[in-house]
Design a protein around this motif. Structure first.
Motif, short mmCIF file in Angstrom:
data_model
loop_
_atom_site.label_atom_id
_atom_site.label_comp_id
_atom_site.label_asym_id
_atom_site.label_seq_id
_atom_site.Cartn_x
_atom_site.Cartn_y
_atom_site.Cartn_z
N UNK A 165 0.83 -1.20 0.00
CA UNK A 165 0.00 0.00 0.00
C UNK A 165 0.86 1.25 0.00
N UNK A 166 2.00 1.18 0.66
CA UNK A 166 2.90 2.34 0.69
C UNK A 166 3.56 2.56 -0.68
N UNK A 167 3.93 1.47 -1.36
CA UNK A 167 4.67 1.58 -2.62
C UNK A 167 3.77 1.72 -3.84
N UNK A 168 2.68 0.95 -3.89
CA UNK A 168 1.86 0.85 -5.10
C UNK A 168 0.44 1.36 -4.93
N UNK A 169 -0.08 1.33 -3.71
CA UNK A 169 -1.46 1.70 -3.47
C UNK A 169 -2.26 0.51 -3.00
N UNK A 170 -3.55 0.70 -2.72
CA UNK A 170 -4.39 -0.39 -2.21
C UNK A 170 -4.55 -1.50 -3.26
N UNK A 171 -4.32 -2.76 -2.90
CA UNK A 171 -4.51 -3.87 -3.85
C UNK A 171 -5.97 -4.02 -4.25
N UNK A 172 -6.20 -4.38 -5.50
CA UNK A 172 -7.56 -4.58 -6.01
C UNK A 172 -7.75 -5.96 -6.63
N UNK A 173 -6.67 -6.64 -6.98
CA UNK A 173 -6.76 -7.98 -7.57
C UNK A 173 -5.80 -8.89 -6.81
N UNK A 174 -6.33 -9.96 -6.23
CA UNK A 174 -5.52 -10.93 -5.48
C UNK A 174 -5.53 -12.26 -6.21
#
Length: 366
Positions: A165-174
């Motif tokens: 989350x710090x580097x790329x943002x909130x994950x949306x696809x797992x």
């Protein structure tokens, strides 16, 4: 946990096997050709048009038969579309400028191919793996970051989420893809081997779901969860008791998750979360190196690139669904309704319980 690293590019150097031309003809290839030719509505309607161009009258029986056939093919295609919509619901909105893909076990095998595919699109990708890739870094992988993480330990998964989350943002696809295989008879398995298989192949999914699902629920555009299981979770196989048990657990876990998200008591945002179950047959990856497919025609080895393409296609559509390759993997559940004597004959004829006899240990992908 170590700081994230750029994932290095993978360029396959595997030589093309020297096989006769007919070795590449499989039932999956024949089915694909038929689906795109005589069983395609557009092609089916060309038949009566061709008859008219040859001056066949409207009253001719051939014209009637061809129209009836084309109408039947078209109706079947429409019913398939309707069934898909009723089963999985409307698609969610996909915004690739905002999507962040998390792939477990992405340093090799299927996960590596998925990471490279999304990287070439310019999508932000986070790979969770305990090992580093082997190839040299290339310019095509700048959007992929490797986070050293043992997904069998929920504390490391939670720390990885904070870094992502710090580097790329909130994950949306797992994409839950991490896996390992022992390939030994039940009586030869040690407690540590059983624990490793269950923790990596099954428990890790609970850890990633409990960690990342709350973020997907709060995303206005929802998210997608991909569960990579196996056809062995439906049929089992000799010398794969721990692996098959874990994959069967994944199929049940995915079904229960789908039910929870669709229930009236589901948390807010559940209606925007899509779920995809993947149940492939034998994959042509290092995980099952040394395993010989019993029938190259009825049960061909599935290449990681082919399976990754199908997974990406379903995720792109923003819908829930199931991905089963090769063709037999879609219908293997029918075996369960047959008398057990017929099931024994089918297992003997398919050779599924003899496939692991040449297993050389494989290469673990976690």
């Amino acid at each position: 946990m170590a700081s994230p690293q750029r994932l290095k590019s993978h360029v396959s150097t595997r030589a093309v096997p020297d096989k006769p031309w007919h070795a590449y003809i499989t039932i999956d290839l024949l089915a694909a050709v038929l689906a795109r030719s005589v069983f395609h509505p557009f092609i089916a309607w060309l038949i009566p048009l061709c008859l008219r161009s040859l001056s066949y009258p409207y009253s001719h029986p051939y014209f009637h038969y061809s129209c009836a056939y084309a109408a039947g093919v078209t109706l079947f295609a429409l019913l398939c579309k309707l069934d898909k919509r009723l089963a999985w619901g409307p698609p969610r909105k996909i915004n690739w400028d905002e999507e962040v893909v998390v792939i477990t076990g992405g340093a090799g095998g299927l996960g590596r191919v998925l990471a490279e595919t999304y990287s070439m699109r310019g999508v932000s990708v986070a790979v969770l793996d305990i090992r580093e890739p082997e190839e040299a870094e290339s310019e095509g992988m700048q959007n992929v970051r490797l986070y050293r993480c043992d997904v069998s330990k929920i504390e490391e998964v939670r720390r990885a989420k904070e870094e992502i989350e710090k580097d790329l943002g909130p994950p949306t696809i797992l994409i839950n893809n991490a896996g390992t295989v022992s390939g030994a008879p039940l009586l030869s398995l040690t407690p540590s081997q059983i624990n490793l298989t269950l923790q990596t192949n099954l428990h890790s999914h609970f850890h990633t779901l409990q960690t990342f699902l709350p973020t997907l629920l709060t995303n206005p555009d929802g998210g997608t969860i991909v569960t990579v299981a196996s056809v062995l979770g439906r049929i089992g196989a000799a010398n794969l008791t721990d692996y098959a048990a874990a994959k069967a657990g994944l199929i049940a876990l995915h079904a229960s998750l789908r039910a929870e998200l669709a229930s009236p008591s589901a948390p807010a945002g559940a209606e925007n979360v899509r779920t995809v179950l993947v149940t492939p047959g034998q994959l042509g990856t290092a995980l099952f190196a040394g395993v010989q497919t019993p029938s190259a025609f009825l049960g061909p080895v599935v290449e990681a690139v082919e399976l990754a393409g199908e997974i990406v296609r379903v995720v792109d559509e923003g819908v829930s669904g199931e991905v089963s390759l090769p063709l037999y993997a879609r219908w293997v559940g029918v075996l369960g309704v047959l008398p057990y004597s017929m099931q024994r004959v089918a297992r003997w004829a398919s050779g599924v319980d003899r496939a692991m006899e040449g297993f050389g240990g494989g290469k673990k992908e976690r």
